[in-house]
Write an enzyme that holds these catalytic residues in place. Structure first.
Site, PDB file in Angstrom:
ATOM      1  CE1 TYR A  19      -3.496   2.735   0.687  1.00  0.00           C
ATOM      2  CE2 TYR A  19      -2.117   3.351   2.557  1.00  0.00           C
ATOM      3  CZ  TYR A  19      -3.170   3.624   1.696  1.00  0.00           C
ATOM      4  OH  TYR A  19      -3.872   4.800   1.838  1.00  0.00           O
ATOM      5  CD  GLU A  41      -8.106   7.573   4.943  1.00  0.00           C
ATOM      6  OE1 GLU A  41      -8.106   7.572   6.186  1.00  0.00           O
ATOM      7  OE2 GLU A  41      -7.086   7.373   4.256  1.00  0.00           O
ATOM      8  CD1 TRP A  49      -3.744   2.550   5.804  1.00  0.00           C
ATOM      9  CD2 TRP A  49      -5.877   3.112   6.078  1.00  0.00           C
ATOM     10  NE1 TRP A  49      -4.290   2.712   4.555  1.00  0.00           N
ATOM     11  CE2 TRP A  49      -5.603   3.050   4.696  1.00  0.00           C
ATOM     12  CE3 TRP A  49      -7.166   3.443   6.496  1.00  0.00           C
ATOM     13  CZ2 TRP A  49      -6.572   3.311   3.717  1.00  0.00           C
ATOM     14  CZ3 TRP A  49      -8.140   3.706   5.523  1.00  0.00           C
ATOM     15  CH2 TRP A  49      -7.839   3.635   4.158  1.00  0.00           C
TER      16      TRP A  49
END
Length: 205
Positions: A19, A41, A49
């Site tokens: 990522y 988000e 995350w």
């Protein structure tokens, strides 16, 4: 693991490294992708995350490939179905927020032609390139994320506080917050001696 010099936050977890290397901070202009990251988000609020990244494929399946036109039509029965899906974050407020945001996303598209045009208009289409030597220097929010957050909230969007918005800006590449020693920073900055010096100035104004 390769020996590329990168930001330290991905650690050595392959999913996180991938990522970081291939998505985070790279300019994104596709509306579907912009909607996907807006939903993710928001789902991340209060969580890590990496937790969301691990659930990303389940989210894509559960939310019809993050097609805002489809998500905007979800009814209470669909909400209940999603609340039974162990692959996503089963938080009713976040699920409902995704549906609300899908409807408002489409309103923005109708007004501006695309969500991309609306969002990137804040930076005249060009990413903000910061020069952080250390990750400790990177802010959690900026005056610009404050302004975008205020605008989104005024339009009715949910889970769009300034900190979430700034994380969103980082993820879609509106701002390059890779540290200057990171190979991605050099790629995005064109390899023009990005590691030679650092500045304390924050360009997010």
């Amino acid at each position: 693991m390769d020996e590329k010099c990168r930001c330290s936050w991905p650690g050595d977890m392959p999913l996180y490294v991938d990522y970081h290397d291939n998505e985070w901070g790279r300019p994104t202009h596709d509306d579907r992708e912009l909607f996907e990251l807006l939903v993710l988000e928001g789902a991340q609020a209060g969580l890590s995350w990496i937790t969301i990244l691990k659930k990303r494929e389940a989210y894509r399946e559960a939310f019809d490939g993050f097609d805002p036109a489809k998500v905007a039509l979800y009814d209470e029965a669909k909400v209940e179905e999603l609340m039974q899906n162990a692959g996503i974050v089963r938080n009713r407020l976040k699920v409902n927020a995704a549906i609300t945001n899908a409807k408002l996303f489409l309103d923005v598209v109708e007004e501006f032609g695309s969500f991309d045009a609306f969002l990137w208009g804040y930076v005249d289409g060009s990413p903000i390139v910061n020069r952080w030597c250390s990750e400790d220097e990177i802010p959690a929010s900026t005056p610009l994320s404050d302004r975008i957050s205020k605008d989104l909230k005024k339009r009715g969007f949910k889970f769009v506080g300034s900190t979430i918005v700034y994380a969103y800006m980082q993820s879609i590449g509106m701002v390059n917050d890779h540290v200057t020693g990171c190979f991605v920073y050099r790629e995005l900055a064109g390899g023009s001696g990005a590691t030679d010096s650092c500045s304390d100035a924050n360009q997010n104004t």
